[in-house]
Every structure is written in C-alpha cells, then in structure tokens.
Design a protein around this motif. Sequence first.
Motif, PDB file in Angstrom:
ATOM      1  N   GLU A  64       0.830  -1.209   0.000  1.00  0.00           N
ATOM      2  CA  GLU A  64       0.000   0.000   0.000  1.00  0.00           C
ATOM      3  C   GLU A  64       0.864   1.259   0.000  1.00  0.00           C
ATOM      4  OE1 GLU A  64      -2.548  -0.350   3.372  1.00  0.00           O
ATOM      5  OE2 GLU A  64      -3.529  -2.167   2.593  1.00  0.00           O
ATOM      6  N   LEU A  65       1.897   1.269   0.820  1.00  0.00           N
ATOM      7  CA  LEU A  65       2.752   2.455   0.902  1.00  0.00           C
ATOM      8  C   LEU A  65       3.521   2.668  -0.390  1.00  0.00           C
ATOM      9  CD1 LEU A  65       1.908   2.430   3.863  1.00  0.00           C
ATOM     10  CD2 LEU A  65       4.288   2.922   4.468  1.00  0.00           C
ATOM     11  N   ALA A  66       4.007   1.599  -0.995  1.00  0.00           N
ATOM     12  CA  ALA A  66       4.723   1.739  -2.268  1.00  0.00           C
ATOM     13  C   ALA A  66       3.789   2.283  -3.349  1.00  0.00           C
ATOM     14  CB  ALA A  66       5.324   0.399  -2.693  1.00  0.00           C
ATOM     15  N   HIS A  80      14.243   1.323  -6.132  1.00  0.00           N
ATOM     16  CA  HIS A  80      15.020   0.104  -6.344  1.00  0.00           C
ATOM     17  C   HIS A  80      14.139  -1.127  -6.568  1.00  0.00           C
ATOM     18  CE1 HIS A  80      18.775   2.107  -5.220  1.00  0.00           C
ATOM     19  NE2 HIS A  80      18.104   2.665  -4.226  1.00  0.00           N
ATOM     20  N   LEU A  81      12.888  -1.069  -6.154  1.00  0.00           N
ATOM     21  CA  LEU A  81      12.015  -2.226  -6.324  1.00  0.00           C
ATOM     22  C   LEU A  81      11.741  -2.455  -7.808  1.00  0.00           C
ATOM     23  CD1 LEU A  81       9.312  -1.497  -3.571  1.00  0.00           C
ATOM     24  CD2 LEU A  81      11.429  -2.826  -3.338  1.00  0.00           C
ATOM     25  N   ARG A  92       7.442  -2.100  -7.321  1.00  0.00           N
ATOM     26  CA  ARG A  92       6.521  -2.888  -6.490  1.00  0.00           C
ATOM     27  C   ARG A  92       7.254  -3.973  -5.724  1.00  0.00           C
ATOM     28  NH1 ARG A  92       1.952  -4.115 -11.151  1.00  0.00           N
ATOM     29  NH2 ARG A  92       1.361  -1.937 -11.562  1.00  0.00           N
ATOM     30  N   TRP A  93       6.715  -4.303  -4.564  1.00  0.00           N
ATOM     31  CA  TRP A  93       7.199  -5.451  -3.803  1.00  0.00           C
ATOM     32  C   TRP A  93       6.685  -6.729  -4.442  1.00  0.00           C
ATOM     33  CZ3 TRP A  93      10.626  -4.732   0.050  1.00  0.00           C
ATOM     34  CH2 TRP A  93      10.657  -3.494   0.702  1.00  0.00           C
TER      35      TRP A  93
END
Length: 277
Positions: free
Chosen positions: A34-36, A47-48, A52-53
Amino acid sequence: METPAPDPDMNEVIGRDDLLLVTLDTLRFDVAAELAAAGRLPNLARHLPGGRWEKRHAPGSFTYASHQAIFAGFLPTPATPGPHPRLFAARFEGSETTAGRTFVYDTPDFVSALAGRGYHTVCIGGVGFFNKRGPMGSVLPGLFEESHWDSDFSVASPTSFEAQIARAEEVIAALPAERRLFLFVNVSALHQPNWFHLPGATRAAGDSRETHAAALEYVDRHIDRLFAAAAGRRRCFAIVCSDHGTTYGDGGFTGHRLGHEAVWTVPYAQFFLERSE
C-alpha cells in the motif's frame, strides 16, 4: 501481475559482487504494498523492480525460525505455484529447488559458505534474537565472522535504524577494499513497539497498523544511506525482505508466531546496487 525478472546466476555473483541482506523484521506485505503504491516509499520504490514489492510466503512465523531457514538458503518463497529455484542451497540429494543458477555449498548455511569463498561476513542485529546477551541471542549472530548489537539498535529505540546504518558505515570503511563483503542487517524499527514513529501517537494507545506503516516510512527515509555504503566499494547484490508479518487485531489476533495471512505473507525484493562514488 508482472512476472518477476529471472534470478541472476548466483555462481557469477558470488566472488564478483558484494552482498547485502536486509530483513525488515515483522513487515506485513499489505502495508508495504500500500505504501509503495501510494508513493510513500520513494527511496525503496526506486530500487524495487517495477516499483513494487514481490509477494512471497515467509519460511517461519517469527524471527528465530525464519532466520534459521533464511540462512540455510530458504528465502521467502514466491506466492505462486512452484517449484521455485533458490538463490542459495546446501547440497543435498533430491532437492527440487536447486537449479543451474543456484549457488550450491557444502556447509549448513550460506553465511559460512560465503566466508569459505573469501567474504567477510558481518551481522548488524536488531531484535532480541541478535542481542548476544544469552545463548539463544548468540546463535544467529554466531554464524558470522563479525557481529554487532547495541541497545541503540533495539526495538525500544526510536532511532534504531540510523544507529545501525552508522555502525554499518564504520564496518565497511574499515574493510580492505579487495575483500568481498556479505553484510546482513536485521532492522528492528517495524517491530513492536513502533507507536513512537507516528506523530501524535501515544504509548497508552499502543501500536497499530498505522504506526507500523509510519515505521516503514522512517526506514525509507534513511535506507539510501545504507545502500550507498553497501555499494561504495563495488557492485552489490541486495535482498530486502521481511522475515514474517504481524497482526494488529486482525481476526482477533495480535502479534506473530501464529498462522495468520498477515504473518505468512511478506514483501520481497532483489536488485543490484551499482557502485556509488
């Protein structure tokens, strides 16, 4: 859902690049995602892959169990049907997750395997399982050639991550340039208590999903400093993930070491940090 990029060939990475493993202790996947998506993690999101995770399943429901598995090569598993080849694996007959790109070793854990390949292995602990104040708190840091823990790194410190980064910078600065480095940092800031990371929150009100999110934003504000230090010598392969999640009243549950979706589902990312000048 985007398909994750293929894993690098770890047999090429090992011996060429430095390595950084960061576990964001107790970080929930839903909060991290949510934060990303909301742009509240600008430094991490840079860097993701794809910003996204990756959604993965934790190898344990609390710190000690999960890290024992992680150091044995069982990183969080992609949350899709497998089998999923691993980055690191001890050599054993019948393994279905060892592939050509896997770094295979003949020791019980990849920490000692990296030491055998000339890496200086360093642990900067955070939560109590790394505090070296007793036999149990010495097991995980005991895997490393050099380990550090201080009360300033602990869950009780509102500036724990900054203190951990400062120690990492000191360690890296003291290491000969030609020596390869494996740096592990267990970030305690997300773990309870974390109420002090949210402006206006009180000890009496306690921790919540919102204070957990604020703690992740605190980590994001400082993590580029850690990345810069880790990549200050040569290119660095980085893994940033949670070891397990935690609950804040979800379904009546609070905490972790229990079988809840919020505990078993974790964020994960791996990427290269190019050398910083």
